[in-house]
Design an enzyme around this catalytic site. Structure first.
Site: not given
Ligand code: GSH
Length: 212
Positions: A10, A66
């Protein structure tokens, strides 16, 4: 002890791991298997109702997203600082603007390009690939302009540069030469790659979270 709930490929978790390394903070990495659906389990939803990694747990404090985690780390562990000094509001705003721009206009688009490029040849949409590639190239042109006369996006290395690093690292594999014809980006990428926090980043791969 800090705990980081994360899935190594990620790019958002990677942003946080760069900051933890820059600040020499030790932490326990708790793997969350997104492909196996760990993010939908009740114990994870108690940490982050948005069902996404990364999540940081610092004693009793739970922080997700993040960008917010990195600001929390900079507030709680200010040495070395990863935002310009509190006296420079305009520069702090510039760093935050670039971090947000990285998340919304670069990381996601490179992820989409990864996903489309990973499809079997017959299923790939060449028009979409060309459009995404053009978008990424435009961002690089803009960064080249904004880096004129400075080493990093907000003068000193900051969360702004961290925001771009994870996906900058995969561009070559996607056939995009970030520094070619962009001398300021070229120097910037070289400076980023000199940092152990970025050099030793785990999980930098085109697979398997190609769509995120
Ligand atoms: N805005 C969030 C985005 C986090 C994100 O999109 N994480 C993804 C993995 S890269 C996730 O956990 N996806 C799981 C899902 O959508 O089921 C950040 O910056 O932490």
């Amino acid at each position: 002890m800090i705990k980081l709930y994360d899935f190594l490929p990620c790019p958002f978790g990677q942003k946080v791991r760069i900051v933890l390394a820059e600040k020499s903070l030790s932490y326990e990495l708790v793997p969350v298997d997104l492909l196996g659906g760990d993010q939908r389990k009740p114990e994870f939803l108690r940490l982050n109702p948005y069902r996404k990694v990364p999540v940081l747990l610092d004693e009793e404090t739970i922080v997700y997203d993040s960008t917010i985690i990195n600001e929390y780390l900079d507030d709680e562990y200010p040495d070395p600082p990863l935002l310009p000094s509190i006296e420079s509001s305009a520069l702090r705003a510039r760093a935050r603007l670039f971090e947000d721009f990285a998340d919304t206009s670069f990381t996601l688009q490179v992820g989409q390009l990864m996903a489309e490029s990973a499809k079997p040849e017959g299923e790939r949409d060449p028009t979409r690939i060309a459009r995404l590639r053009q978008t990424v190239e435009k961002v690089l042109d803009y960064l080249n302009h904004e880096l004129s006369g400075q080493q990093f996006l907000a003068v000193e290395f900051s969360v702004a540069d961290v925001g771009f690093a994870p996906r900058l690292l995969v561009l070559k594999e996607l056939g995009i030469e970030a520094g070619t014809g962009r001398p300021n980006v070229d120097g910037w990428v070289k400076r980023l790659l000199e940092r152990p926090s970025i050099q030793n980043l785990q999980g930098v791969t085109l697979e398997p979270l190609a769509g995120v």
